[in-house]
Design an enzyme around this catalytic site. Structure first.
Site, short mmCIF file in Angstrom:
data_model
loop_
_atom_site.label_atom_id
_atom_site.label_comp_id
_atom_site.label_asym_id
_atom_site.label_seq_id
_atom_site.Cartn_x
_atom_site.Cartn_y
_atom_site.Cartn_z
N LYS A 81 0.85 -1.21 0.00
CA LYS A 81 0.00 0.00 0.00
C LYS A 81 0.87 1.24 0.00
O LYS A 81 2.04 1.22 0.42
CB LYS A 81 -0.93 0.04 1.21
CG LYS A 81 -0.25 0.00 2.60
CD LYS A 81 0.17 1.33 3.16
CE LYS A 81 1.03 1.16 4.42
NZ LYS A 81 1.72 2.32 4.90
N ASP A 115 -2.78 -2.18 9.82
CA ASP A 115 -2.79 -2.16 8.35
C ASP A 115 -3.29 -3.47 7.73
O ASP A 115 -3.48 -3.54 6.52
CB ASP A 115 -1.36 -1.91 7.80
CG ASP A 115 -0.93 -0.46 7.99
OD1 ASP A 115 -1.77 0.39 8.31
OD2 ASP A 115 0.28 -0.19 7.80
P1 ATP Z 1 4.07 -0.36 7.83
O1 ATP Z 1 4.07 0.29 6.49
O2 ATP Z 1 2.83 -1.21 8.08
O3 ATP Z 1 4.39 0.54 8.96
P2 ATP Z 1 6.55 -1.51 7.05
O4 ATP Z 1 6.21 -1.83 5.63
O5 ATP Z 1 7.36 -0.29 7.30
O6 ATP Z 1 5.22 -1.46 7.87
P3 ATP Z 1 7.16 -4.26 7.47
O7 ATP Z 1 7.79 -4.68 6.19
O8 ATP Z 1 5.76 -4.68 7.71
O9 ATP Z 1 7.31 -2.70 7.70
O10 ATP Z 1 8.13 -4.82 8.60
C1 ATP Z 1 8.24 -4.27 9.90
C2 ATP Z 1 8.97 -5.30 10.78
O11 ATP Z 1 8.08 -6.40 11.00
C3 ATP Z 1 10.20 -5.88 10.11
O12 ATP Z 1 11.35 -5.21 10.53
C4 ATP Z 1 10.21 -7.33 10.57
O13 ATP Z 1 11.11 -7.54 11.64
C5 ATP Z 1 8.80 -7.61 11.11
N1 ATP Z 1 8.05 -8.66 10.34
C6 ATP Z 1 7.33 -9.61 10.88
N2 ATP Z 1 6.77 -10.39 9.93
C7 ATP Z 1 7.14 -9.90 8.76
C8 ATP Z 1 6.88 -10.27 7.42
N3 ATP Z 1 6.13 -11.33 7.10
N4 ATP Z 1 7.41 -9.51 6.45
C9 ATP Z 1 8.15 -8.43 6.78
N5 ATP Z 1 8.46 -8.06 8.02
C10 ATP Z 1 7.95 -8.77 9.03
#
Ligand code: ATP
Length: 300
Positions: A11, A138
């Protein structure tokens, strides 16, 4: 059925307005989500136990124990069904980790849909949405896809019908940013500046631009209250955003908590050209053209 594959989108927040810090440590948000064509695949295979494997780039940053959101989703679904189930989950990651594009939430939503099918539970979307809301703010949107306005902590969703397709380039940085740290930096900056933080409200001009499929108007209305905090923690993003603007993007914004930068462009051709230019200028690790809205977690 021995295996189910689900495709689930990333997203971008075209509006992310962050209200004052609440007593419970959360913020009230207005979050206008757009699902875009950068997809993770979640494959659920029959197994006696629950496990996860992660394939693709950035896999070393993704936990493969109970910290993985896809595992948490599978366990939550089994609890909801009142039974013990096993599953081997394989995640093919294309969404950057800790990139502000809800990759972990996407995998959780993908696991819910895949396990619901693999285990033959037949739960309706409304039940999956409830389980999703408990997993993270989210996750419901990753199930729903399309375009939606989130309020509360972002988990109360109203679908927003839109016309047409918006073209984007996502400039993916080296390394992620912790969402919690970006919120903390946002609070710190506001406190230092003595800002009076208004109650967050959806921007009418932005919603109209989305509904009409008007990319030029949408580009002028993009809002991200977390952007100053992301820039404060990762100063190099200012140059990334500036490069996209100088190359004619209709809008340039940090995606969610960053460090991915999102550029709205006029069409597919401009997306392709800008992606090449951003990499050539050395302002990101990779640049991915994409479009939205796209459907939420779907079996393929
Ligand atoms: P958001 O945009 O929802 O704030 P994000 O995209 O910045 O999130 P994510 O990629 O969701 O961040 O990852 C955040 C943390 O969640 C990562 O550093 C990781 O340690 C943990 N995590 C747990 N499960 C997963 C997964 N399936 N994929 C990615 N990260 C994961």
């Amino acid at each position: 059925m021995s295996s189910v594959t689900v495709r689930v989108p990333a997203k971008v927040n075209v509006q992310l307005s962050v209200g004052p810090l609440r007593d419970d440590g959360y913020h009230d948000l207005v979050n206008v989500f757009l699902a875009v064509s950068v997809f993770d695949e979640v494959i659920a295979k029959e197994s006696e136990t629950v496990s996860v494997k992660v394939e693709g780039e950035w896999t070393d940053q993704v936990p493969v124990d109970d910290g993985n959101l896809a595992i948490q989703a599978a366990r939550a679904l089994a609890r909801h069904a009142g039974r013990t189930y096993g599953v081997e989950l394989v995640i093919r990651k294309a969404i950057p980790v800790a990139g502000g594009m809800a990759g972990g939430s996407a995998d959780a939503a993908g696991a819910l849909v895949a396990c619901n099918e693999l285990w033959g539970l037949g739960l309706p979307r409304e039940d999956l949405m409830e389980i999703a809301a408990d997993l993270g703010s989210d996750v419901p949107f990753s199930l729903l896809g399309g375009t939606a306005v989130g309020t509360g902590r972002g988990e109360q969703l109203a679908e927003l019908p839109t016309d047409g397709r918006f073209h984007w380039v996502f400039a993916i940085a080296d390394g992620g940013l912790s969402t919690a740290k970006v919120y903390a930096e946002c609070d710190r900056l506001r406190e230092t500046r003595g800002e009076q933080v208004p109650w967050p409200q959806a921007s009418e001009a932005l919603l109209t631009a989305l509904k009409k499929g008007d990319a030029r108007a949408l580009g002028a209305e993009l809002v991200n209250d977390l952007q100053p905090a992301a820039l404060s923690l990762r100063g190099s993003l200012a140059r990334t955003l500036g490069t996209g603007q100088a190359r004619g993007a209709l809008g340039a914004i940090v995606s969610g908590s960053g460090p991915t930068c999102a550029f709205l462009v006029a069409d597919e051709e401009q997306a392709r050209q800008l992606a090449v230019a951003l990499v050539e200028e050395g302002v990101c690790r990779t640049a991915v053209p994409a479009y939205g809205p796209v459907a939420g977690a779907s079996i393929v």
